[in-house]
Design an enzyme around this catalytic site. Structure first.
Site, PDB file in Angstrom:
ATOM      1  CB  SER A 279      82.258   9.333  44.960  1.00 44.35           C
ATOM      2  OG  SER A 279      81.197   8.680  45.632  1.00 44.35           O
TER       3      SER A 279
ATOM      4  CD  GLU B 141      77.426  -1.470  44.292  1.00 39.44           C
ATOM      5  OE1 GLU B 141      77.199  -1.954  43.172  1.00 39.44           O
ATOM      6  OE2 GLU B 141      77.700  -0.270  44.477  1.00 39.44           O
TER       7      GLU B 141
ATOM      8  CG  ASN C 147      80.282  -1.151  37.860  1.00 35.83           C
ATOM      9  OD1 ASN C 147      79.402  -1.802  37.292  1.00 35.83           O
ATOM     10  ND2 ASN C 147      80.536  -1.257  39.163  1.00 35.83           N
TER      11      ASN C 147
ATOM     12  CG  HIS D  92      81.400  -3.724  42.806  1.00 36.29           C
ATOM     13  ND1 HIS D  92      80.576  -3.250  43.801  1.00 36.29           N
ATOM     14  CD2 HIS D  92      81.865  -2.642  42.150  1.00 36.29           C
ATOM     15  CE1 HIS D  92      80.526  -1.921  43.724  1.00 36.29           C
ATOM     16  NE2 HIS D  92      81.302  -1.531  42.735  1.00 36.29           N
TER      17      HIS D  92
ATOM     18  CE  LYS E 120      78.389   0.921  41.053  1.00 36.89           C
ATOM     19  NZ  LYS E 120      78.514   1.402  42.417  1.00 36.89           N
TER      20      LYS E 120
ATOM     21  N   GLY F 100      79.381   5.506  45.676  1.00 40.87           N
ATOM     22  CA  GLY F 100      78.030   6.031  45.542  1.00 40.87           C
ATOM     23  C   GLY F 100      77.630   6.986  46.649  1.00 40.87           C
TER      24      GLY F 100
ATOM     25  CD  GLU G 157      85.140   0.236  42.962  1.00 39.16           C
ATOM     26  OE1 GLU G 157      84.953   1.099  42.104  1.00 39.16           O
ATOM     27  OE2 GLU G 157      84.316  -0.643  43.229  1.00 39.16           O
TER      28      GLU G 157
END
Ligand code: PGA
Length: 255
Positions: free
Chosen positions: A215, A101, A11, A99, A13, A177, A171
């Site tokens: 991560s 985010e 991914n 996701h 991003k 991250g 996730e």
């Protein structure tokens, strides 16, 4: 030996540009060969504008490419949106939906995410649906109830969905991250819970692949992928560094 073929998804991003991507695609082509791809499925999700570039660089390989999002609308006056049929046109085999985010920064709800997944499935594009709890959820013992609600929202398409078109990515938001990975045991426990909830939602749960994301690095990948219910990874930061991504794909193949 797991019966589910491991799957590793990069991914990217909102990162990259034409030149940087070219370097990355070149390196991936050189290292991820047919023999590795016979053991692990690999897909790359660059930003929308680079899907054509992905198709040009990966089209003659067995690596797939996909998008990081899709519209919940079919087509028409939806400025800025990208439809599932457009992704189909660009050869996308996969799309990531839900996701964290997008859930947190853009306010996407469980219901919207299920609609997006249905749009993609209707175009025969596989969906990678992301679920996961926040640190606050985990610390207040709400991990399972949050995961349950996120999975239950998918129930209108999970019964009868093809297992080669439906993947879940666990996730934990606190691991994305941040450099903080869930321990293999924490991830395994969440995957077992997700699998049981998928079964309740009518999915062929024993055959659905559940990826871990948050991560993942070459050093942490082997101990995660060896867990019985972890079927690969959704990789953010490390997917931008060819050697790291390739090393993660190799660990998935060995697990
Ligand atoms: P990360 O991202 O590997 O950089 O934590 C994973 C993801 O958000 O998909």
């Amino acid at each position: 030996m797991k019966t589910r073929k491991p799957f590793v998804v990069g991914n990217w991003k909102m990162n990259g540009d034409l030149i940087a991507n070219e370097h990355l695609f070149t390196a991936l082509r050189a290292s991820i060969d047919r023999s590795l791809l016979s053991q692990v499925e690999v897909a790359i999700a660059p930003p929308y504008p680079y899907l054509g570039q992905a198709s040009a660089w990966l089209g003659d390989t067995e690596m797939a490419w996909g998008a990081q999002d899709v519209a919940s609308f079919e087509n028409g006056a939806f400025t800025g949106e990208v439809s599932a049929s457009m992704l189909r046109d660009l050869g996308c085999r996969w799309v990531i939906v839900g996701h964290s985010e997008r859930r947190t920064l853009l306010g996407e709800t469980d219901d919207l995410i299920a609609h997006k997944a249905e749009r993609a499935l209707a175009q025969d594009i596989g969906v990678i649906v992301c679920v996961g709890e926040t640190l606050e959820d985990r610390e207040s013992d709400r991990t399972e109830s949050v995961l349950a609600a996120q999975i239950d929202a998918l129930a209108r398409f999970t019964s009868g969905v093809r297992v080669d078109r439906f993947v879940v990515a666990y996730e934990p938001v606190w691991a994305i991250g941040t450099g903080r990975t869930a321990s293999p045991e924490q991830a395994q426990a969440a995957h077992v819970f997700i699998r049981s909830r998928l079964a309740q939602a009518g999915a062929d749960a024993a055959r659905v692949r559940i990826l871990y994301g948050g991560s993942v690095k070459p050093a942490s990948a082997p101990s995660l992928f060896v867990m019985p219910d972890i079927d690969g990874g959704l990789i953010g930061g490390a997917s931008l560094v060819a050697e790291e991504f390739v090393a993660i794909c190799r660990s998935a193949a060995l697990a």
